[in-house]
Structures are given as structure tokens and as C-alpha cells.
Scaffold this motif. Sequence first.
Motif, PDB file in Angstrom:
ATOM      1  N   GLY A   1      43.383 101.525 -26.858  1.00 44.26           N
ATOM      2  CA  GLY A   1      42.449 101.872 -28.190  1.00 44.26           C
ATOM      3  C   GLY A   1      41.005 102.105 -28.147  1.00 44.26           C
ATOM      4  N   VAL A   2      40.595 101.211 -27.432  1.00 47.73           N
ATOM      5  CA  VAL A   2      38.481 100.764 -27.553  1.00 47.73           C
ATOM      6  C   VAL A   2      38.121 102.266 -27.169  1.00 47.73           C
ATOM      7  N   LEU A   3      37.251 102.141 -27.485  1.00 41.33           N
ATOM      8  CA  LEU A   3      35.885 103.166 -27.371  1.00 41.33           C
ATOM      9  C   LEU A   3      34.629 103.123 -26.917  1.00 41.33           C
ATOM     10  N   PRO A   4      34.673 103.652 -25.988  1.00 48.78           N
ATOM     11  CA  PRO A   4      32.626 103.301 -25.500  1.00 48.78           C
ATOM     12  C   PRO A   4      32.269 104.290 -25.637  1.00 48.78           C
ATOM     13  N   VAL A   5      30.979 103.808 -26.333  1.00 51.65           N
ATOM     14  CA  VAL A   5      29.274 104.524 -26.534  1.00 51.65           C
ATOM     15  C   VAL A   5      28.446 104.474 -25.729  1.00 51.65           C
ATOM     16  N   VAL A   6      27.694 105.274 -24.999  1.00 58.09           N
ATOM     17  CA  VAL A   6      26.288 105.119 -24.623  1.00 58.09           C
ATOM     18  C   VAL A   6      25.537 104.559 -24.892  1.00 58.09           C
ATOM     19  N   ASN A   7      24.807 103.527 -24.016  1.00 56.72           N
ATOM     20  CA  ASN A   7      23.594 102.859 -24.457  1.00 56.72           C
ATOM     21  C   ASN A   7      22.431 104.102 -24.111  1.00 56.72           C
ATOM     22  N   GLY A   8      21.517 103.901 -25.754  1.00 54.99           N
ATOM     23  CA  GLY A   8      20.529 105.069 -25.341  1.00 54.99           C
ATOM     24  C   GLY A   8      19.475 104.517 -24.529  1.00 54.99           C
ATOM     25  N   LYS A   9      19.096 103.732 -24.771  1.00 56.19           N
ATOM     26  CA  LYS A   9      18.329 103.010 -24.219  1.00 56.19           C
ATOM     27  C   LYS A   9      18.319 103.152 -22.586  1.00 56.19           C
ATOM     28  N   ALA A  10      19.916 102.996 -22.218  1.00 51.39           N
ATOM     29  CA  ALA A  10      19.532 103.184 -20.831  1.00 51.39           C
ATOM     30  C   ALA A  10      19.802 104.391 -19.679  1.00 51.39           C
ATOM     31  N   VAL A  11      20.269 105.783 -21.028  1.00 52.29           N
ATOM     32  CA  VAL A  11      19.969 106.886 -20.714  1.00 52.29           C
ATOM     33  C   VAL A  11      18.326 107.606 -20.461  1.00 52.29           C
ATOM     34  N   GLU A  12      17.575 106.929 -21.431  1.00 53.51           N
ATOM     35  CA  GLU A  12      15.537 106.898 -21.292  1.00 53.51           C
ATOM     36  C   GLU A  12      15.290 106.177 -20.175  1.00 53.51           C
ATOM     37  N   SER A  13      16.673 104.833 -20.058  1.00 51.76           N
ATOM     38  CA  SER A  13      15.120 104.285 -18.570  1.00 51.76           C
ATOM     39  C   SER A  13      15.705 104.857 -17.345  1.00 51.76           C
ATOM     40  N   ALA A  14      16.663 105.803 -17.287  1.00 50.27           N
ATOM     41  CA  ALA A  14      17.673 106.555 -15.769  1.00 50.27           C
ATOM     42  C   ALA A  14      16.338 107.562 -16.004  1.00 50.27           C
ATOM     43  N   ILE A  15      16.109 108.031 -17.105  1.00 53.07           N
ATOM     44  CA  ILE A  15      15.593 109.056 -17.316  1.00 53.07           C
ATOM     45  C   ILE A  15      14.207 108.474 -16.422  1.00 53.07           C
ATOM     46  N   LYS A  16      13.026 107.486 -16.973  1.00 53.59           N
ATOM     47  CA  LYS A  16      12.356 107.506 -16.153  1.00 53.59           C
ATOM     48  C   LYS A  16      11.817 106.555 -14.821  1.00 53.59           C
ATOM     49  N   LEU A  17      13.361 106.287 -14.494  1.00 51.07           N
ATOM     50  CA  LEU A  17      13.977 106.375 -12.539  1.00 51.07           C
ATOM     51  C   LEU A  17      13.738 107.465 -12.431  1.00 51.07           C
ATOM     52  N   GLY A  18      14.259 108.529 -12.798  1.00 46.16           N
ATOM     53  CA  GLY A  18      14.698 109.698 -12.429  1.00 46.16           C
ATOM     54  C   GLY A  18      13.385 110.178 -12.513  1.00 46.16           C
TER      55      GLY A  18
ATOM     56  N   LYS B   1      25.257  96.297 -23.131  1.00 42.66           N
ATOM     57  CA  LYS B   1      25.659  96.900 -22.347  1.00 42.66           C
ATOM     58  C   LYS B   1      25.354  98.735 -21.674  1.00 42.66           C
ATOM     59  N   MET B   2      26.213  99.221 -20.995  1.00 37.23           N
ATOM     60  CA  MET B   2      26.204 100.382 -20.781  1.00 37.23           C
ATOM     61  C   MET B   2      26.729 100.838 -22.312  1.00 37.23           C
ATOM     62  N   PHE B   3      27.983 100.751 -22.493  1.00 32.09           N
ATOM     63  CA  PHE B   3      28.835 101.167 -23.364  1.00 32.09           C
ATOM     64  C   PHE B   3      29.479 100.241 -24.485  1.00 32.09           C
ATOM     65  N   ASP B   4      28.956  99.721 -24.718  1.00 29.90           N
ATOM     66  CA  ASP B   4      29.267  98.372 -25.978  1.00 29.90           C
ATOM     67  C   ASP B   4      28.522  97.945 -26.451  1.00 29.90           C
ATOM     68  N   ALA B   5      28.755  97.267 -27.502  1.00 30.64           N
ATOM     69  CA  ALA B   5      27.546  95.871 -27.990  1.00 30.64           C
ATOM     70  C   ALA B   5      27.698  94.737 -27.230  1.00 30.64           C
ATOM     71  N   ALA B   6      27.838  94.535 -26.376  1.00 35.56           N
ATOM     72  CA  ALA B   6      28.414  93.235 -25.975  1.00 35.56           C
ATOM     73  C   ALA B   6      26.748  92.902 -25.272  1.00 35.56           C
ATOM     74  N   PRO B   7      26.108  91.055 -25.238  1.00 32.72           N
ATOM     75  CA  PRO B   7      25.074  91.117 -24.992  1.00 32.72           C
ATOM     76  C   PRO B   7      24.531  91.359 -23.335  1.00 32.72           C
ATOM     77  N   ASN B   8      23.543  92.104 -23.251  1.00 31.43           N
ATOM     78  CA  ASN B   8      23.233  91.431 -21.844  1.00 31.43           C
ATOM     79  C   ASN B   8      22.601  90.640 -21.401  1.00 31.43           C
ATOM     80  N   THR B   9      23.279  89.515 -20.870  1.00 32.69           N
ATOM     81  CA  THR B   9      22.222  88.120 -20.774  1.00 32.69           C
ATOM     82  C   THR B   9      22.754  87.520 -19.272  1.00 32.69           C
ATOM     83  N   PHE B  10      22.243  87.430 -18.481  1.00 36.52           N
ATOM     84  CA  PHE B  10      22.262  86.211 -17.478  1.00 36.52           C
ATOM     85  C   PHE B  10      22.418  84.704 -17.664  1.00 36.52           C
TER      86      PHE B  10
END
Length: 501
Positions: free
Chosen positions: A58-75, A32-41
Motif C-alpha cells: 500500500g505504500v507509494l514512492p516519491v522521487v528524490n528531486g535532489k538525486a535527479v539534479e545530482s544525476a544531471i550534474k554527473l551526466g 533515500k531515493m524514493f522515501d524520506a528515510a535518512p540516508n546516513t552511514f
Amino acid sequence: MSQDVLSFEEALERFEPVLGFEVHVELNTRTKMFDAAPNTFGDEPNTNTTPVSLGLPGVLPVVNGKAVESAIKLGLALNCSIAEKCHFARKNYFYPDTPKNFQTSQFDEPIAYDGHLDLELEDGTEFRVEIERAHMEEDAGKLTHMGGDAGRIQNAQYSLVDYNRAGVPLIEIVTKPIVGAGERAPELARAYVAAIREIVKNLGISDARMERGNVRCDANVSLMPQGATQFGTRSETKNVNSLRAVERTVRYEIQRHAAVLAAGDTVVQETRFWHEDTRSTTSGRPKSDADDYRYFPEPDLVPVVTTTEWIEEIRATLPEPPAERRKRLKADWGYSDEEFRDVVNAGVLDQIEQSIAAGATAAVARKWWMGEIARLAKQREVEIVDLPVTPAHVVELDALIADGKINDKLAKKVLGFVVEGEGAPAEIVEARGLAVVSDDGALSTAVDDAMAQMPDVVAKIKGGKVQAVGALIGPVMKATRGQADAARVRQIILEKLGVQG
């Protein structure tokens, strides 16, 4: 749910439509976008979650680097500028499918901005859509409304929430206002969403299956009197998830707005929902403006920083743009403008390309995909690509014809059995005994029977009217269940009658 509408023609005589689209693209990243949960349908509800995607304290998110790369590709694919630095923000609102009571999104600093997309409509007309922004965010969960009216929230007895989708990476693409489409506004809407779907699929960043919600569109429509320059009040039809529905939504909303304005009433700024069964929209809730969401910078995430080197490295990996690919394929295949548009509109460009790569000629591939296969799809009321026919089947079918094992008429029968799931063409020909009858003995007997039944035709042929042979070929084909080689039958008839053909 019936509402007053003007005819589409009258609406366009009096008003100019202004469109805007917000297309949400679910990315196919592993997590997923901000955590390690599986992204499956399609998994069991509420199994693909972590404390982060559930918004636990108390939880903290972390940005998914692959998602950022995908956003740049689409841009880049949308001809956008890529931000050197951008932030995430909290978009605050309460709804049961948003476990944190806010959505982590981007507000005033999107990853990509100021782009454009050139579209080609069905008749070849080109239209440029200006892109305001493409920003990263997370998806909400999914509510299923139980009881009531066909699963809708109206009159539902209760609702179930599935948080598997909560936190799935999204890119939202927002257009600038689109003016000047006129009567072609519905067609333009369909073409735009189709182009976005094609691009993200081509980039490999999304599965792009609209029926699963991988690509969905919020369609904004407003009207202004012909000759005016000030935009009217808009409505936003949410989460339209098919190309046909996008086109129908825009058409319907133009007609609905026109009826409201023609009656001297005021259009309400609101969200609406499309209903395919009634081909109409219904009211959702008053539309919120940005201020209502109380955006503020996300304090738990650092900014996303890009570099020119990284952007150019990503740019170098981009595949051939779909529009350029179409121009190349059209030239390579030698199709006319009309032929190629028909192929594109039918959605079988990939199938024809794969058929040609597997050994079929361009003419043969188009003949089958746009001919019998298209007919079978129409008969079953499905898209061509939804039939269980593959490029390999087309190549195998053509080889059977080339080898003289079947003819075109038999090939159509074989295709029907392929669609029914009976196997590959060669297997079906063998199992059903559909091979062309090439035994001269059997053909000679069938010819003798036909000539005995039609002595007047025999006399005409002997008298020099060779074209009358066709009258004898028909009964022979019938006797052999259409499996005779018509050319060989003709030859046998002429040989028996001693006539040169």
C-alpha cells in the motif's frame, strides 16, 4: 580456490581484451531515493527505514528531486546528452536484501546517455572511454554472512540483513565496450574508476569512499583472438571496491579467460567475486540478461521531465572539471610533467593545493608531501592521505625551518611525532626540546671537544684544506643530537682556527 591461469604476457600475445565497466555511485542526499528515510552511514542496522523502503503493502514512492539534479550534474560532467523525458522501471528479481522483490531502476530510458570520459594514464597517454548511459536507481540492503569462510556466503551458517542501505540513491554509469587497451587494460581499469571517483567527489554528489561502498565497480572482461572482431563471452566481477582491486581483478580475469580458451574450453557467462586475500575470483551465479529481469515501467512513479533552461541552470553550477583543474595547477606550480604525474598518482593534489593556499611554496609543498610524508605512509603501509598530517602542519613545519628554530633533519623527526599523534609541529618542538641549538657557548664547547679529538683534521684545515671542516661538523652535530645549526658550527670552527672560508 586456485584456478589455471596463463601468464599475463602470453594471454596478451594470443588474445585481445574487451572491457566494460558498470560503476555504481551512492549519492549523499539527505534522504533515500524514493522515501524520506535518512540516508546516513553506520547507524544501527534497520533503523533508517520507512514502510516505503521496506516495500510494505500500500505504500507509494516519491522521487528524490535532489538525486535527479545530482544525476544531471554527473551526466553533464561525463559529456552525456540529458533526456528530455525518462521513466523508472521495475527490475524484478528475488534476493533477501531487496525487500520489494524488485529494484526500482531505469531500463530503456536513462537520464543521461551517449557520453565519454577522456583519461590520462600514468605516462601521460590519453585514452577515451565511451559512456553508454548513466541511470538512476536505488541500492539494495546489505547481507552479512555469519560463520563459514571469512564472512563469505559459501558455507555460512546464516545471514543477517540490514535494510538501512535499501533505497539509497544510486547512479549507475555503464560504458560501451572498450577495445584497444591491450596490455594496459588493468591500468586503464584503475584510471577509469579513479576518474569517476574524482568527478563525483568534485561535484559534491557523493562521499566517494570506496571502502564504504560509495563507489563500487562491476568489471566486465572478455577476450577475443588477436585479429578477430567478434567479442568473446564475458564475465562480470561484482562490487569491486578499491582501485587496486579493480586493477588486479581485470588482470586476473584476462589470465583466467586466456587459460580457459587456450585449453579449448568455453568461458561461462557469469558473475564472479574478487577475493583480495587470494588475489583471485570465484564463481557467483550465471549472468542474467535484461529479459530475465522482466523489466516493465514503474506504475507508481510519473516520468522525470527536464527542460533546457533547467539543464543549463545546473550546468552553470558545475565546478571546474578535474582534468582542466590539473592543467591549471601544473602551469601555476611550474612542476615538470613527471613531477606532476607523481603528485596525481600519489593522490595528494588537494593536499599540495591546500598547503600552497596556506602559505607554502609549490616546491616546499611537493618536497614534504612527496618526500618524508610519502616515506612515512609507505613505512606504515597506508595511503598518504590516511596519515594524520594536514596542510597546516606542513606550513607550520616550513615556518619553523625558515625561522631557524629547526633544520630539515629535525623537521623529519617532528613529522614522525605528528604522525604518532603528539600534536602540531610547534608543540612537539617545545615539548621534546627539539629546537636548534643556537647558543654559541654550547656550540663552542662542542667544537673545542671535536678539535681536541681530531688534531689531524685541524692541521689539514690550517694547511688550507677548508673542505675538511665537514669532518669536525659531524661530531658536533652528534654531540647536540642533530640540533646544531650546521652553518653556524662551520663558522665557529673557521673563526677558532683563523681560517677564511
